[in-house]
Scaffold this motif. Structure first.
Motif, PDB file in Angstrom:
ATOM      1  N   ILE A 124      -5.995  -3.408  11.899  1.00  0.00           N
ATOM      2  CA  ILE A 124      -5.491  -2.724  13.092  1.00  0.00           C
ATOM      3  C   ILE A 124      -5.575  -1.217  12.876  1.00  0.00           C
ATOM      4  O   ILE A 124      -5.156  -0.703  11.831  1.00  0.00           O
ATOM      5  N   MET A 125      -6.117  -0.511  13.832  1.00  0.00           N
ATOM      6  CA  MET A 125      -6.267   0.939  13.714  1.00  0.00           C
ATOM      7  C   MET A 125      -4.903   1.616  13.806  1.00  0.00           C
ATOM      8  O   MET A 125      -4.028   1.176  14.567  1.00  0.00           O
ATOM      9  N   PRO A 126      -4.695   2.712  13.053  1.00  0.00           N
ATOM     10  CA  PRO A 126      -3.397   3.404  13.115  1.00  0.00           C
ATOM     11  C   PRO A 126      -3.023   3.848  14.525  1.00  0.00           C
ATOM     12  O   PRO A 126      -1.839   3.852  14.883  1.00  0.00           O
ATOM     13  N   GLU A 127      -4.033   4.235  15.350  1.00  0.00           N
ATOM     14  CA  GLU A 127      -3.678   4.674  16.704  1.00  0.00           C
ATOM     15  C   GLU A 127      -3.074   3.547  17.527  1.00  0.00           C
ATOM     16  O   GLU A 127      -2.199   3.774  18.372  1.00  0.00           O
ATOM     17  N   ILE A 128      -3.515   2.286  17.276  1.00  0.00           N
ATOM     18  CA  ILE A 128      -2.920   1.154  17.986  1.00  0.00           C
ATOM     19  C   ILE A 128      -1.464   0.976  17.559  1.00  0.00           C
ATOM     20  O   ILE A 128      -0.593   0.699  18.384  1.00  0.00           O
TER      21      ILE A 128
END
Length: 421
Positions: A124-128
Motif C-alpha cells: 500500500i502506498m504511503p499516500e493511500i
C-alpha cells in the motif's frame, strides 16, 4: 359496476432506494466473503458492477361498455320500454386500467485481471495511508494495525537493531502492539514532500539565461530551474529538476521527543507543523517500561530511525482471515486494540479506563439479533454485528475505501462477465 384493483406505483425514487440497498449489501458481501475465504486459505476473488440501466413505463386506459334490454333500442322512447311495457333495463360497465412496470438490469464483471491485481498485491502506498488517516474513518491504531506489516528500529550504520512483526500468531505479538501504541502517541502520520530529480548538469546564471528558449518544452512538462546552494561569494549555480511528489511516514517532533528524548534522527520528524497534543501518561509509562527491554523503541540507540513496512491490500485480507481462524480454533483468541489517542484529552487518565476491544469479530453459525451483514459459504453462515462492541464496522469502512483506491482506470472490464436482468 365493477371495481378497480389497486396497483402499486413504482416511482424512480423508490427504485433508486432499492438499488442503493442492494449495492450496499453487494459491497459488504464482497468484502466479508473474501475475508472468510482468506481464513480458509482459499483464493480471493472480487466482482463489481460496471454499469446499471433502469427502465419503466406507465400506460393508462379508460372505456365505457353497456348492455341494453328494451322494446325498441333504436328509438329514444323504446330504449326505456321493455317488451311488456315496463321500464327497460340496461347494464353500464365503465372500466379504467393503469399499468406500471419498471426494473433494472446490471452487468457484473470480475476483477481477476492484471490491472486490478497489480496494485492489490503491491504494498500500500504511503499516500493511500494518508488518505485513509485524514478522513478519520477509524482510530489510527486500527488503521495502522491493518496496514503495517512490521516495524524496524535501525541504527545510524543501517543495521537493524530490533524488529516488531504484526503477526497475531507470534508469541511476541504484544511487543508489536506496544511499539505501535508508542508510535501513535508520538504522532505517527503521513505527510507529503517533494523529491527533486536532477534533469541537467549544473549551469551558471549566464548559461541558464541563454538556454531558456531550449528549455521551453521541459519547463512545460513540470521541470523547473532550481538554484543550487553555494558558499557565500561564489557565483550562483542552477540545474533543471523535476519535482516528484512523494509521501512519507513521520512523527510529530514535540510528542516524539517527549517519549524518546533525542534517540531518534531528525529525518524521522515531520517537516510540516502539526499541533502537539499532550502525551498520555499511559504512553509515558509504557515507554519507561519498555526502556528496560533490549530492542524496544524506547531503548534504541541515538540517531536511530524507524522503518515501517506496509502491507498490500491482499495481505490485509489475509491478516483478517488469520484473526477469524484464531476465533474458531480449539483455544479461541481475539485480537484486541487499544486507542491511545483517547487519553490525549486527559493526560491524567489511565489506560485501564479505556480497555481494549476486539479488532474484528465474525459470528459463525450463530444467530445474531442485530446483524449488519450475513452470508453462507461452504455450508456455514458468517455474520457481523451492527454494534460498537468491536471495531468491525470501522474495519469494513477502511477495506471498502482500500478496494476503491485499487480500482484504477481499466481495472473494471467494459464487457460484462454476467448480465443480470
Amino acid at each position: 359496476i365493477s371495481g378497480c384493483g389497486m396497483t402499486n406505483s413504482a416511482t424512480f425514487r423508490s427504485m433508486s432506494a432499492a438499488y442503493r440497498e442492494v449495492v450496499e449489501s453487494y459491497s459488504n458481501d464482497n468484502i466479508l466473503i473474501n475475508i472468510v475465504r482468506a481464513s480458509q486459505k482459499m483464493p480471493i476473488s472480487f466482482l463489481d458492477i460496471p454499469s446499471i440501466q433502469g427502465q419503466g413505463n406507465v400506460s393508462v386506459g379508460a372505456g365505457l361498455g353497456a348492455t341494453v334490454y328494451g322494446a325498441d333500442p333504436g328509438s329514444f322512447g323504446g330504449f326505456f320500454q321493455s317488451w311488456s311495457g315496463a321500464t327497460g333495463m340496461a347494464n353500464y360497465m365503465p372500466n379504467v386500467s393503469l399499468s406500471v412496470n419498471g426494473g433494472y438490469s446490471f452487468t457484473q464483471s470480475s476483477l481477476d485481471n492484471a490491472t486490478f491485481m497489480k496494485p492489490f498485491l503491491s504494498p500500500i502506498m504511503p499516500e493511500i495511508v494518508g488518505y485513509l488517516a485524514s478522513n478519520q474513518a477509524a482510530p489510527k491504531s486500527v488503521l495502522y494495525s491493518l496496514v503495517i506489516d512490521s516495524i524496524d528500529i535501525v541504527k545510524p550504520n543501517r543495521e537493524i537493531y530490533s524488529t516488531f512483526v504484526n503477526d497475531p500468531k507470534r508469541a511476541d505479538y504484544s511487543n508489536f502492539q506496544s511499539a505501535l501504541y508508542i508510535l501513535v502517541s508520538a504522532g505517527l502520520t503521513v505527510e507529503p514532500s517533494v523529491l527533486k530529480m536532477p534533469m541537467s548538469p549544473e549551469m551558471d546564471e549566464a548559461t541558464m539565461r541563454a538556454s531558456l528558449g531550449m528549455f521551453t518544452a521541459a519547463l512545460a512538462a513540470g521541470v523547473v530551474a532550481d538554484e543550487i546552494p553555494v558558499p557565500p561569494g561564489r557565483p550562483k549555480k542552477y540545474r533543471l529538476v523535476r519535482m516528484i511528489p512523494e509521501w512519507r511516514l513521520c512523527l510529530n517532533k514535540v510528542n516524539a521527543q517527549s517519549l524518546f528524548g533525542n534517540a531518534l534522527s531528525e529525518e524521522m520528524y515531520c517537516k510540516q507543523a502539526f499541533q502537539a497534543r499532550a502525551v498520555s501518561r499511559s504512553a509515558q509509562e509504557l515507554t519507561k517500561m519498555l526502556a528496560g527491554n533490549e530492542g524496544s523503541p524506547a531503548s534504541s540507540p541515538k540517531n536511530s530511525t524507524v522503518n515501517i513496512k506496509l502491507r498490500s491490500t491482499e495481505n490485509v485480507f489475509s491478516f483478517l482471515g488469520e484473526i477469524i481462524s484464531m476465533q474458531y480454533a480449539a483455544d479461541p483468541k481475539f485480537v484486541t486494540i487499544f486507542d491511545p489517542q483517547v487519553l490525549d484529552f486527559d493526560p491524567n487518565a489511565k489506560a485501564s479506563d479505556f480497555p481494549s476491544v476486539p479488532l474484528f469479530v465474525v459470528h459463525k453459525d450463530k444467530r445474531v439479533a442485530n446483524s449488519l451483514n450475513s452470508l453462507s459459504y461452504r455450508g456455514s453462515t458468517y455474520t457481523i454485528s451492527d454494534d460498537r462492541e468491536s471495531f468491525t464496522k470501522d474495519v469494513m469502512v477502511l477495506l471498502s475505501q482500500m478496494l476503491t483506491l485499487n480500482k484504477i482506470a481499466g481495472s473494471i472490464p467494459p464487457s460484462p462477465a454476467v448480465l443480470v436482468r
